[in-house]
Design an enzyme around this catalytic site. Structure first.
Site, mmCIF file in Angstrom:
data_model
loop_
_atom_site.group_PDB
_atom_site.id
_atom_site.type_symbol
_atom_site.label_atom_id
_atom_site.label_comp_id
_atom_site.label_asym_id
_atom_site.label_seq_id
_atom_site.Cartn_x
_atom_site.Cartn_y
_atom_site.Cartn_z
ATOM 1 N N GLU A 1 -1.759 -40.085 24.729
ATOM 2 C CA GLU A 1 -2.211 -38.940 23.926
ATOM 3 C C GLU A 1 -3.443 -39.352 23.139
ATOM 4 O O GLU A 1 -3.479 -40.412 22.532
ATOM 5 C CB GLU A 1 -1.073 -38.482 22.987
ATOM 6 N N GLU B 1 -10.478 -4.715 20.058
ATOM 7 C CA GLU B 1 -9.871 -5.054 21.353
ATOM 8 C C GLU B 1 -10.593 -4.340 22.492
ATOM 9 O O GLU B 1 -10.863 -3.151 22.419
ATOM 10 C CB GLU B 1 -8.377 -4.701 21.315
ATOM 11 N N HIS C 1 30.099 -6.762 15.727
ATOM 12 C CA HIS C 1 29.660 -5.610 14.929
ATOM 13 C C HIS C 1 29.770 -5.965 13.448
ATOM 14 O O HIS C 1 30.796 -6.508 13.036
ATOM 15 C CB HIS C 1 30.544 -4.398 15.227
HETATM 16 P P1 FAD Z 1 -0.765 -28.821 24.870
HETATM 17 O O1 FAD Z 1 0.282 -28.460 23.890
HETATM 18 O O2 FAD Z 1 -2.095 -28.230 24.753
HETATM 19 O O3 FAD Z 1 -0.838 -30.401 24.906
HETATM 20 C C1 FAD Z 1 -1.792 -31.101 25.619
HETATM 21 C C2 FAD Z 1 -2.033 -32.446 24.955
HETATM 22 O O4 FAD Z 1 -2.825 -33.254 25.809
HETATM 23 C C3 FAD Z 1 -2.809 -32.345 23.645
HETATM 24 O O5 FAD Z 1 -2.110 -33.011 22.632
HETATM 25 C C4 FAD Z 1 -4.139 -33.030 23.942
HETATM 26 O O6 FAD Z 1 -4.677 -33.725 22.829
HETATM 27 C C5 FAD Z 1 -3.750 -34.001 25.037
HETATM 28 N N1 FAD Z 1 -4.822 -34.421 25.939
HETATM 29 C C6 FAD Z 1 -5.689 -33.615 26.614
HETATM 30 N N2 FAD Z 1 -6.482 -34.360 27.421
HETATM 31 C C7 FAD Z 1 -6.117 -35.645 27.232
HETATM 32 C C8 FAD Z 1 -6.559 -36.883 27.791
HETATM 33 N N3 FAD Z 1 -7.488 -36.921 28.749
HETATM 34 N N4 FAD Z 1 -5.964 -38.028 27.346
HETATM 35 C C9 FAD Z 1 -4.984 -37.993 26.412
HETATM 36 N N5 FAD Z 1 -4.523 -36.861 25.865
HETATM 37 C C10 FAD Z 1 -5.072 -35.690 26.286
HETATM 38 N N6 FAD Z 1 3.565 -20.779 22.764
HETATM 39 C C11 FAD Z 1 4.839 -20.347 22.638
HETATM 40 O O7 FAD Z 1 5.618 -20.465 23.590
HETATM 41 N N7 FAD Z 1 5.293 -19.796 21.466
HETATM 42 C C12 FAD Z 1 4.488 -19.637 20.396
HETATM 43 O O8 FAD Z 1 4.923 -19.139 19.366
HETATM 44 C C13 FAD Z 1 3.137 -20.057 20.501
HETATM 45 N N8 FAD Z 1 2.292 -19.927 19.464
HETATM 46 C C14 FAD Z 1 1.004 -20.359 19.573
HETATM 47 C C15 FAD Z 1 0.142 -20.180 18.493
HETATM 48 C C16 FAD Z 1 -1.173 -20.599 18.577
HETATM 49 C C17 FAD Z 1 -2.083 -20.402 17.402
HETATM 50 C C18 FAD Z 1 -1.638 -21.231 19.768
HETATM 51 C C19 FAD Z 1 -3.060 -21.724 19.872
HETATM 52 C C20 FAD Z 1 -0.798 -21.410 20.856
HETATM 53 C C21 FAD Z 1 0.531 -20.967 20.774
HETATM 54 N N9 FAD Z 1 1.414 -21.096 21.835
HETATM 55 C C22 FAD Z 1 2.709 -20.648 21.730
HETATM 56 C C23 FAD Z 1 1.002 -21.703 23.111
HETATM 57 C C24 FAD Z 1 1.484 -23.174 23.193
HETATM 58 O O9 FAD Z 1 0.973 -23.883 22.097
HETATM 59 C C25 FAD Z 1 1.022 -23.808 24.489
HETATM 60 O O10 FAD Z 1 1.408 -23.006 25.581
HETATM 61 C C26 FAD Z 1 1.625 -25.196 24.666
HETATM 62 O O11 FAD Z 1 1.279 -26.041 23.601
HETATM 63 C C27 FAD Z 1 1.171 -25.811 25.977
HETATM 64 O O12 FAD Z 1 1.781 -27.047 26.132
HETATM 65 P P2 FAD Z 1 1.125 -28.183 27.050
HETATM 66 O O13 FAD Z 1 2.012 -29.360 26.926
HETATM 67 O O14 FAD Z 1 0.872 -27.624 28.387
HETATM 68 O O15 FAD Z 1 -0.293 -28.482 26.401
HETATM 69 P P1 NAI Z 2 -4.725 -13.229 24.719
HETATM 70 O O1 NAI Z 2 -5.050 -13.406 26.139
HETATM 71 O O2 NAI Z 2 -3.327 -13.005 24.307
HETATM 72 O O3 NAI Z 2 -5.568 -12.011 24.122
HETATM 73 C C1 NAI Z 2 -6.973 -11.971 24.181
HETATM 74 C C2 NAI Z 2 -7.424 -10.534 23.990
HETATM 75 O O4 NAI Z 2 -8.831 -10.523 23.770
HETATM 76 C C3 NAI Z 2 -7.155 -9.658 25.207
HETATM 77 O O5 NAI Z 2 -6.391 -8.546 24.813
HETATM 78 C C4 NAI Z 2 -8.557 -9.268 25.703
HETATM 79 O O6 NAI Z 2 -8.596 -7.963 26.231
HETATM 80 C C5 NAI Z 2 -9.373 -9.375 24.413
HETATM 81 N N1 NAI Z 2 -10.826 -9.603 24.615
HETATM 82 C C6 NAI Z 2 -11.427 -10.445 25.479
HETATM 83 N N2 NAI Z 2 -12.776 -10.377 25.349
HETATM 84 C C7 NAI Z 2 -13.049 -9.468 24.378
HETATM 85 C C8 NAI Z 2 -14.248 -8.950 23.779
HETATM 86 N N3 NAI Z 2 -15.476 -9.357 24.140
HETATM 87 N N4 NAI Z 2 -14.135 -8.003 22.809
HETATM 88 C C9 NAI Z 2 -12.903 -7.562 22.422
HETATM 89 N N5 NAI Z 2 -11.737 -8.031 22.949
HETATM 90 C C10 NAI Z 2 -11.799 -8.973 23.902
HETATM 91 O O7 NAI Z 2 -5.344 -14.526 23.995
HETATM 92 P P2 NAI Z 2 -5.098 -15.149 22.547
HETATM 93 O O8 NAI Z 2 -4.557 -14.151 21.612
HETATM 94 O O9 NAI Z 2 -6.361 -15.853 22.216
HETATM 95 O O10 NAI Z 2 -3.974 -16.215 22.831
HETATM 96 C C11 NAI Z 2 -4.184 -17.265 23.792
HETATM 97 C C12 NAI Z 2 -2.891 -17.714 24.397
HETATM 98 O O11 NAI Z 2 -2.132 -18.484 23.464
HETATM 99 C C13 NAI Z 2 -1.978 -16.556 24.770
HETATM 100 O O12 NAI Z 2 -2.276 -16.118 26.072
HETATM 101 C C14 NAI Z 2 -0.623 -17.155 24.712
HETATM 102 O O13 NAI Z 2 -0.307 -17.684 25.950
HETATM 103 C C15 NAI Z 2 -0.758 -18.291 23.702
HETATM 104 N N6 NAI Z 2 -0.100 -17.900 22.447
HETATM 105 C C16 NAI Z 2 1.226 -17.578 22.473
HETATM 106 C C17 NAI Z 2 1.868 -17.162 21.332
HETATM 107 C C18 NAI Z 2 3.292 -16.768 21.414
HETATM 108 O O14 NAI Z 2 3.946 -17.049 22.403
HETATM 109 N N7 NAI Z 2 3.850 -16.108 20.405
HETATM 110 C C19 NAI Z 2 1.181 -17.096 20.050
HETATM 111 C C20 NAI Z 2 -0.217 -17.424 20.131
HETATM 112 C C21 NAI Z 2 -0.806 -17.835 21.288
#
Ligand code: FAD
Ligand code: NAI
Length: 473
Positions: free
Chosen positions: A35, A206, A452
């Site tokens: 990592e 959006e 319930h």
């Molecule tokens: P990541 O979690 O992105 O992990 C990849 C890791 O690889 C990172 O730590 C990175 O530093 C490391 N890495 C990359 N390249 C290298 C390299 N060459 N060498 C060493 N290390 C490296 N998903 C949900 O299911 N529920 C949620 O509520 C949710 N909320 C989210 C809120 C936000 C604001 C965001 C941005 C995302 C959210 N997601 C949520 C999405 C979720 O975080 C990701 O789908 C998930 O973390 C993906 O897991 P991953 O293991 O594939 O990759």
């Molecule tokens: P998203 O794909 O959910 O939404 C992006 C939105 O931006 C779309 O509705 C799209 O139509 C709009 N868009 C794109 N270009 C635009 C433009 N030029 N002007 C106006 N609107 C535009 O992506 P988001 O919210 O950035 O999240 C990224 C990913 O992170 C999600 O796809 C999800 O997989 C993960 N995530 C999951 C969460 C959860 O599970 N609760 C919470 C947060 C993130």
């Protein structure tokens, strides 16, 4: 280098990498994880799922103290925001959980390496430390779990001050006056809700004709109504095309420009912060994929077969870096599957039952097909809905906004999709996921005991309503 010989090396310690590493260790393999960051847990634990949910919960308390407790006969006065304290609480939760992953690595005897991983040959991973020092690991198998990063627009890059991504939106030191959110997807709605509750004016712009456009449209209508009632503003069918930031004394005035695609006009809107939330993109830079001939699709996702293998049979990829929903639980399941495949087991992931949740209040939780998708497939179907207003527990807690929708096959009654907008919809959905995993019928759910009074009774009533037999409401 015998001590640096591993059965499997995971690159990336997010939910995919660390969960897969644990499963591989449980199955008796000698495992390493590489990592680049000092803390483990990836996007999810550090700057994603966990800090966002911590802030969502804290801001819900603030909202309740300001607007909801009085209805319960709880008088509060002098409510004020200590944003610093709120952020400290969030950081402590992140620290506890990322340290927890460290503990799990040690407990499972997984060797952890700090540095940037690069695959130099199909059986070798080079690790480059921050100071430039390199070392090599020999690996029978390699799993790429390098996740995803924020996607930007060509004319709107994250500068961390005027244009912020979710990462900065989780750590702002002051509440913006007017936050314009570009993108009404998951991040826009969750983090927009946080800052709205903490006092900002929030306008979500959006591109599509509705927010959360990947979800069932009836449910997004219900969610939109609820979020509007809370004061969120939405500009739909609008394409953001540019912005400019001008210094006005100590303040910066930002103008965002968008095309209103309904009226065919160009509109300017002023704000003091932009949250760019137009999606995320797979991250695989510097891994050496080009040299190895590992293919990516147009959007940068690594191409794998059903067993997560790249064109090199011992190099695998899982999680956000391969196609599919970018969700932590999807990455985790693929991590487990790849470890089990390496151990000669089946390693199966059921992509038909990946739950999807937007943690707004009310939450929107969904599994299976939306009504639009069922129609598109040409399947004959029936629908049962039930409102939270008719649920006794929802009434007792005072949270009656929302609706449950169960979609079942018309001929077989098999559940095809379940969609919920409502309080703790994420938790209520769990039974629907299990039901679908076991290929349940709507009648199976309808004939199952539900305590319930619980919120979960909405599921049974909606399932009963598939054949118009609801007893409550
Ligand atoms: P990541 O979690 O992105 O992990 C990849 C890791 O690889 C990172 O730590 C990175 O530093 C490391 N890495 C990359 N390249 C290298 C390299 N060459 N060498 C060493 N290390 C490296 N998903 C949900 O299911 N529920 C949620 O509520 C949710 N909320 C989210 C809120 C936000 C604001 C965001 C941005 C995302 C959210 N997601 C949520 C999405 C979720 O975080 C990701 O789908 C998930 O973390 C993906 O897991 P991953 O293991 O594939 O990759
Ligand atoms: P998203 O794909 O959910 O939404 C992006 C939105 O931006 C779309 O509705 C799209 O139509 C709009 N868009 C794109 N270009 C635009 C433009 N030029 N002007 C106006 N609107 C535009 O992506 P988001 O919210 O950035 O999240 C990224 C990913 O992170 C999600 O796809 C999800 O997989 C993960 N995530 C999951 C969460 C959860 O599970 N609760 C919470 C947060 C993130």
């Amino acid at each position: 280098m015998a001590e640096n010989n591993f059965d499997v090396v995971f690159i990336g310690a997010g939910p995919g990498g660390y969960t897969g590493a644990i499963r591989a260790a449980q199955l008796g393999m000698k495992v390493a994880i590489v990592e680049k960051y000092k803390t483990l847990g990836g996007t999810c634990l550090n700057v994603g799922c966990i800090p966002s949910k911590a802030l969502l919960d804290s801001s819900e308390h603030f909202e309740a103290a300001n607007h909801e407790l009085e209805a319960h006969g709880v008088k509060v006065s002098g409510v004020s925001l200590d944003l610093n304290r709120m952020m400290e609480r969030k950081s402590k939760i992140v620290k506890d959980l990322t340290s927890g992953v460290d503990f799990l690595m040690k407990k499972n005897k997984i060797e952890r390496f700090l540095g940037y991983g690069k695959i130099t040959t199909p059986n070798e991973v080079e690790i480059k430390a921050e100071d430039g020092a390199t070392m090599k690991l020999a690996a029978k198998n390699i799993v790429i779990a390098t996740g995803s990063v924020v996607a930007e627009l060509p004319f709107m890059k994250v500068d961390k001050i005027n244009v912020i991504s979710s990462t900065q939106a989780l750590s702002l030191e002051t509440v913006p006056k007017h936050l314009v959110v570009v993108g009404g997807g998951v991040i826009g709605l969750e983090l927009g809700s946080v800052w709205k509750r903490l006092g900002a004016k929030v306008t979500v712009i959006e591109f599509a004709d509705r927010i959360a456009s990947m979800m069932d449209s009836q449910m997004t209508t219900v969610l939109t109504r609820s979020l509007k009632k809370q004061g969120m503003e939405f500009v739909l069918k609008a394409k953001v095309t540019g912005y400019k930031a001008e210094k006005k004394g100590k303040e910066t005035e930002i103008t965002v420009t968008y095309e209103d695609m309904t009226k065919n006009t160009t509109v300017d809107i002023k704000c003091d912060k932009i949250l760019l939330a137009v999606g995320r993109k797979p991250f695989s830079e510097g891994l050496g994929l080009e040299e190895l001939g590992i293919e990516k699709d147009k959007r940068g996702f690594i191409q794998v077969n059903d067993h997560y293998q790249t064109k090199h049979p011992n190099i695998f990829a899982i999680g956000d870096v391969i196609p599919g929903p970018m969700l932590a639980h999807k990455s985790e399941e693929e991590g487990v599957a790849v470890a089990e495949i390496l151990a000669g087991q089946a390693g199966h992931v059921n992509y038909n039952t990946v739950p999807s949740v937007i943690y707004t209040w009310p939450e929107l939780a969904s599994v299976g097909l939306s009504e639009e998708q069922v129609k598109e497939k040409g399947t004959e179907y029936k629908v049962g809905t039930f409102p939270f207003t008719a649920n006794a527990r929802a009434k007792a807690i005072g949270m009656t906004d929302g609706l449950v929708k169960v979609i079942a096959d018309k001929a077989t009654d098999k559940v095809l999709g379940v969609h919920i907008v409502g309080p703790r919809a994420s938790d209520v959905l769990a039974e629907a996921v299990i039901a679908m995993e076991f290929s349940a019928s709507a009648e199976d759910i309808a004939r199952t005991f539900h305590g319930h009074p619980t919120l979960s009774e909405v599921m049974r009533e909606a399932a009963l309503n598939v054949d118009k037999m609801a007893r409550q409401g």
